[in-house]
Enzyme design. Structure first.
Site, PDB file in Angstrom:
ATOM      1  N   ASP A  41       0.808  -1.215   0.000  1.00  0.00           N
ATOM      2  CA  ASP A  41       0.000   0.000   0.000  1.00  0.00           C
ATOM      3  C   ASP A  41       0.844   1.268   0.000  1.00  0.00           C
ATOM      4  O   ASP A  41       0.433   2.297  -0.537  1.00  0.00           O
ATOM      5  CB  ASP A  41      -0.935  -0.005   1.211  1.00  0.00           C
ATOM      6  CG  ASP A  41      -2.026  -1.066   1.085  1.00  0.00           C
ATOM      7  OD1 ASP A  41      -2.398  -1.400  -0.055  1.00  0.00           O
ATOM      8  OD2 ASP A  41      -2.485  -1.571   2.126  1.00  0.00           O
ATOM      9  N   GLY A  42       2.033   1.201   0.615  1.00  0.00           N
ATOM     10  CA  GLY A  42       2.906   2.368   0.623  1.00  0.00           C
ATOM     11  C   GLY A  42       3.344   2.761  -0.775  1.00  0.00           C
ATOM     12  O   GLY A  42       3.325   3.939  -1.143  1.00  0.00           O
ATOM     13  N   GLU A 112      -4.893  10.846   4.718  1.00  0.00           N
ATOM     14  CA  GLU A 112      -5.374  11.735   5.766  1.00  0.00           C
ATOM     15  C   GLU A 112      -4.394  12.858   6.027  1.00  0.00           C
ATOM     16  O   GLU A 112      -3.207  12.771   5.697  1.00  0.00           O
ATOM     17  CB  GLU A 112      -5.626  10.974   7.081  1.00  0.00           C
ATOM     18  CG  GLU A 112      -4.376  10.591   7.868  1.00  0.00           C
ATOM     19  CD  GLU A 112      -3.690   9.352   7.380  1.00  0.00           C
ATOM     20  OE1 GLU A 112      -2.436   9.352   7.340  1.00  0.00           O
ATOM     21  OE2 GLU A 112      -4.380   8.381   7.034  1.00  0.00           O
ATOM     22  N   ASP A 141      -3.711  13.755  21.952  1.00  0.00           N
ATOM     23  CA  ASP A 141      -2.444  13.457  21.292  1.00  0.00           C
ATOM     24  C   ASP A 141      -2.449  13.981  19.862  1.00  0.00           C
ATOM     25  O   ASP A 141      -1.396  14.222  19.275  1.00  0.00           O
ATOM     26  CB  ASP A 141      -2.195  11.950  21.264  1.00  0.00           C
ATOM     27  CG  ASP A 141      -1.656  11.416  22.590  1.00  0.00           C
ATOM     28  OD1 ASP A 141      -1.363  12.231  23.484  1.00  0.00           O
ATOM     29  OD2 ASP A 141      -1.534  10.183  22.712  1.00  0.00           O
ATOM     30  N   ALA A 149     -11.190   6.822   1.070  1.00  0.00           N
ATOM     31  CA  ALA A 149     -10.210   5.763   0.813  1.00  0.00           C
ATOM     32  C   ALA A 149      -9.254   5.601   1.983  1.00  0.00           C
ATOM     33  O   ALA A 149      -8.819   4.494   2.303  1.00  0.00           O
ATOM     34  CB  ALA A 149      -9.442   6.061  -0.477  1.00  0.00           C
ATOM     35  N   TYR A 154      -5.096   5.027   9.089  1.00  0.00           N
ATOM     36  CA  TYR A 154      -4.864   5.594  10.423  1.00  0.00           C
ATOM     37  C   TYR A 154      -6.185   5.938  11.106  1.00  0.00           C
ATOM     38  O   TYR A 154      -6.354   5.737  12.319  1.00  0.00           O
ATOM     39  CB  TYR A 154      -3.978   6.831  10.286  1.00  0.00           C
ATOM     40  CG  TYR A 154      -3.405   7.384  11.564  1.00  0.00           C
ATOM     41  CD1 TYR A 154      -3.522   6.719  12.788  1.00  0.00           C
ATOM     42  CD2 TYR A 154      -2.704   8.584  11.561  1.00  0.00           C
ATOM     43  CE1 TYR A 154      -2.986   7.241  13.954  1.00  0.00           C
ATOM     44  CE2 TYR A 154      -2.156   9.109  12.716  1.00  0.00           C
ATOM     45  CZ  TYR A 154      -2.303   8.446  13.908  1.00  0.00           C
ATOM     46  OH  TYR A 154      -1.768   8.964  15.062  1.00  0.00           O
ATOM     47  N   ASN A 155      -7.136   6.450  10.332  1.00  0.00           N
ATOM     48  CA  ASN A 155      -8.441   6.793  10.888  1.00  0.00           C
ATOM     49  C   ASN A 155      -9.097   5.610  11.591  1.00  0.00           C
ATOM     50  O   ASN A 155      -9.624   5.740  12.701  1.00  0.00           O
ATOM     51  CB  ASN A 155      -9.349   7.305   9.765  1.00  0.00           C
ATOM     52  CG  ASN A 155     -10.780   7.503  10.198  1.00  0.00           C
ATOM     53  OD1 ASN A 155     -11.115   8.422  10.926  1.00  0.00           O
ATOM     54  ND2 ASN A 155     -11.662   6.619   9.744  1.00  0.00           N
ATOM     55  N   LEU A 156      -9.047   4.442  10.967  1.00  0.00           N
ATOM     56  CA  LEU A 156      -9.644   3.246  11.570  1.00  0.00           C
ATOM     57  C   LEU A 156      -8.876   2.835  12.819  1.00  0.00           C
ATOM     58  O   LEU A 156      -9.478   2.439  13.820  1.00  0.00           O
ATOM     59  CB  LEU A 156      -9.670   2.112  10.554  1.00  0.00           C
ATOM     60  CG  LEU A 156     -10.290   0.786  11.016  1.00  0.00           C
ATOM     61  CD1 LEU A 156     -11.738   0.980  11.451  1.00  0.00           C
ATOM     62  CD2 LEU A 156     -10.201  -0.255   9.910  1.00  0.00           C
TER      63      LEU A 156
END
Length: 252
Positions: A41-42, A112, A141, A149, A154-156
């Site tokens: 994915d990166g 994000e 934090d 997408a 990170y959101n999850l």
């Protein structure tokens, strides 16, 4: 069909690129009909950033670990698979950050934009949505705003909601919020302008990160979706991105 192969810097991906090049050729990226990304994915995220605003689609084959944005790696029939693939157009978030020294930095994010505390003390952030203060002070934090997408990334992990591609929503998600303790974030229309105002920036410095771009010691960060540009990613019919995002909501 003219294909340009891009491989991650791993032994598996580079070996796959060599075999595929021997079979299908490997043209210059500027002349390619499609970019085939070999990695995880990166690498896909890097390729999509490079393709923003161009007409060249990216077809990924997983040579990494998770591969959420990738198709299954199969060498035979690649051109036929690409011809049958379904396109998804991803629009980025545009970040406009101002640092304590007055420097203005802009960057795009397909996953994000996140604000993160730099030191041991929690950040204090005021959140404006369409020029209205919606949260006077978030002690945390950090906080992030994601694309649909990117809502599975990170959101999850920060316990934010997964957003279907067609929903025209952006999740705004706190990261380890201390006050208000029960605030779990918000779902915003994709047309909004969000402004993060850093409170006590000298005592509680904050960094802003848009995918690969990090800006430290910010005092304000404006974020909005930019629908004037996009990147096209191709998926096999049985692995469409919209279906993957729905399926991810039922993964335990």
């Amino acid at each position: 069909m003219k294909i340009a192969f891009i491989a991650a810097r791993t032994e598996i991906a580079e070996a796959a690129q060599a075999r595929l090049t021997a079979t299908y050729g490997n043209c210059d990226q500027r002349e390619a009909d499609v970019i085939v990304a070999l990695g995880g994915d990166g690498l896909m995220l890097e390729c999509l950033h490079k393709m923003l605003g161009t007409s060249q689609p990216v077809y990924g084959m997983n040579c990494g670990s998770v591969g959420f944005m990738m198709n299954e790696f199969l060498e035979p029939g690649l051109q036929e698979r690409i011809a049958r693939a379904h396109p998804s157009v991803l629009h980025p978030l545009r970040m406009h950050a101002i640092t304590a020294s007055g420097v203005v930095e802009e960057a795009m994010a397909l996953n994000e934009v996140s604000l993160l505390r730099q030191l041991r003390q929690a950040a204090k952030i005021r959140i404006h949505v369409d020029h209205t203060v919606r949260l006077e002070e978030l002690i945390c934090d950090g906080v992030l705003i994601a694309t649909p997408a990117g809502s599975t990334a990170y959101n999850l992990s920060a316990h934010g909601p997964i957003i279907p591609l067609s929903a025209n929503l952006l999740p705004l998600t706190p990261i380890s919020a201390f006050r208000p303790r029960r605030w779990r974030g918000a779902l915003l229309p994709s047309t909004v302008d969000v402004l993060f105002e850093i409170l006590e920036p000298d005592k509680r410095p904050v960094a802003a990160v848009a995918d690969f771009t990090e800006v430290r010691n910010v005092v304000s960060v404006a974020v909005s979706e930019d629908r004037s540009v996009g990147a096209t990613v191709l998926f096999d019919p049985d692995r469409a991105l919209s279906e993957r995002i729905i399926t991810e909501q039922f993964t335990v």
